[in-house]
Write an enzyme that holds these catalytic residues in place. Sequence first.
Site, PDB file in Angstrom:
ATOM      1  N   ASP A   6      -1.983  -1.627  10.267  1.00  0.00           N
ATOM      2  CA  ASP A   6      -2.168  -1.547   8.805  1.00  0.00           C
ATOM      3  C   ASP A   6      -2.748  -2.825   8.197  1.00  0.00           C
ATOM      4  O   ASP A   6      -2.864  -2.925   6.976  1.00  0.00           O
ATOM      5  CB  ASP A   6      -0.807  -1.306   8.123  1.00  0.00           C
ATOM      6  CG  ASP A   6      -0.365   0.140   8.208  1.00  0.00           C
ATOM      7  OD1 ASP A   6      -1.217   1.006   8.483  1.00  0.00           O
ATOM      8  OD2 ASP A   6       0.833   0.394   8.003  1.00  0.00           O
TER       9      ASP A   6
ATOM     10  N   LYS B  86       0.844  -1.213   0.000  1.00  0.00           N
ATOM     11  CA  LYS B  86       0.000   0.000   0.000  1.00  0.00           C
ATOM     12  C   LYS B  86       0.868   1.246   0.000  1.00  0.00           C
ATOM     13  O   LYS B  86       2.040   1.220   0.401  1.00  0.00           O
ATOM     14  CB  LYS B  86      -0.951   0.034   1.206  1.00  0.00           C
ATOM     15  CG  LYS B  86      -0.291   0.080   2.600  1.00  0.00           C
ATOM     16  CD  LYS B  86       0.138   1.464   3.084  1.00  0.00           C
ATOM     17  CE  LYS B  86       0.797   1.447   4.442  1.00  0.00           C
ATOM     18  NZ  LYS B  86       1.685   2.560   4.733  1.00  0.00           N
TER      19      LYS B  86
HETATM   20  O1  C5P Z   1       0.388  -1.394  14.799  1.00  0.00           O
HETATM   21  P1  C5P Z   1       1.810  -1.555  14.400  1.00  0.00           P
HETATM   22  O2  C5P Z   1       2.454  -2.763  15.050  1.00  0.00           O
HETATM   23  O3  C5P Z   1       2.024  -1.516  12.931  1.00  0.00           O
HETATM   24  O4  C5P Z   1       2.552  -0.279  14.989  1.00  0.00           O
HETATM   25  C1  C5P Z   1       3.946  -0.204  15.168  1.00  0.00           C
HETATM   26  C2  C5P Z   1       4.261   0.945  16.116  1.00  0.00           C
HETATM   27  O5  C5P Z   1       3.993   2.205  15.464  1.00  0.00           O
HETATM   28  C3  C5P Z   1       3.437   0.973  17.385  1.00  0.00           C
HETATM   29  O6  C5P Z   1       4.044   0.224  18.391  1.00  0.00           O
HETATM   30  C4  C5P Z   1       3.415   2.464  17.730  1.00  0.00           C
HETATM   31  O7  C5P Z   1       4.597   2.816  18.386  1.00  0.00           O
HETATM   32  C5  C5P Z   1       3.427   3.139  16.367  1.00  0.00           C
HETATM   33  N1  C5P Z   1       2.073   3.529  15.906  1.00  0.00           N
HETATM   34  C6  C5P Z   1       1.429   4.618  16.475  1.00  0.00           C
HETATM   35  N2  C5P Z   1       0.174   4.959  16.054  1.00  0.00           N
HETATM   36  C7  C5P Z   1      -0.435   4.277  15.049  1.00  0.00           C
HETATM   37  C8  C5P Z   1       0.217   3.176  14.435  1.00  0.00           C
HETATM   38  C9  C5P Z   1       1.468   2.830  14.893  1.00  0.00           C
HETATM   39  O8  C5P Z   1       1.966   5.273  17.374  1.00  0.00           O
HETATM   40  N3  C5P Z   1      -1.650   4.649  14.660  1.00  0.00           N
END
Ligand code: C5P
Length: 292
Positions: A137, A11
């Site tokens: 995501d 994406k």
């Molecule tokens: O959800 P995911 O594992 O992809 O997110 C990785 C990191 O990115 C999270 O631990 C967080 O620190 C940050 N993040 C965030 N806000 C979001 C998505 C991700 O702060 N909406």
Amino acid sequence: MPSVRLKSYAKLNLSLDVVGKRPDGFHELRTIFERISLADDITLSLNKSGRISVKCNHPHVPTDQRNLVIRIAQQLQVDCSVPLGVDIHIEKNIPVAAGLAGGSSNGATVLMGLNQLWQLKLSTQQLQDYAAWLGSDVAFFLYNTPFALGEGRGERITPIKTSTKLWHVLVTPKVKMLTKNVFGYLSASQAAFKLKLTNKKAGVNILLPFLYQGDTQGIASHLSNDLEPAILSLRPDFIDLKMKLQRLGSLGVCFSGSGPSVYALASNQAHANALRLAFDQRYSQVFVVSTL
Ligand code: C5P
């Protein structure tokens, strides 16, 4: 033994607004996701031994618990009391830790694939819950839509109905940018300058009408990513890369997600091919991609 072959697409974010910080530490987002033609090939092969294994042609892709495909397979096996196993093969074409959600897409693809292969009959709600548990995501890839609005952490998805097809030149510098570090930098700098995260700019709202109309020039003029200042603070050398892409004569340039991938919007396929040919040959990961 039965097996399934699946495409796992990447994406881009056309607009990414960070609208607040949540009590759970995540950031509240509004973003427009675009599914693109760059994809990994995943094969799921059933086994009767109960083994869950993953093999990947890319040396930097973990084959243990850090990989979302292992995490979801193990969780489904336990939750649904599945006696069967699965051997997962990932042919990686999407750059890793690049802002293109390759790992998240693989997680979503294996979730849907195992629902089929292990005949789990999970409901749409259950699939969405597992996707949100896996990562911010992941959910977008369950919806089989070229464009969608993502809200909350990014996991609340509203498909966008439009026949618009975009062409891009995508450049991914060979540098890992951890999403966590980029959001961390953003939070720290907001705190340091006592800035409030608000939706003043409302990039998504401004871009949406152009997307519905298929107005490529309008879309290009309103590409935005609130993570860009954090990305450029962590990697000031990317300013030069962005400017190089701008100077080539593209319609607009923007970072995807937490970077380092950056893309130029072209007016059509021929324009994208021409931009790609004109672009600095020193970069090895340069792709012409389109909406899919
Ligand atoms: O959800 P995911 O594992 O992809 O997110 C990785 C990191 O990115 C999270 O631990 C967080 O620190 C940050 N993040 C965030 N806000 C979001 C998505 C991700 O702060 N909406």
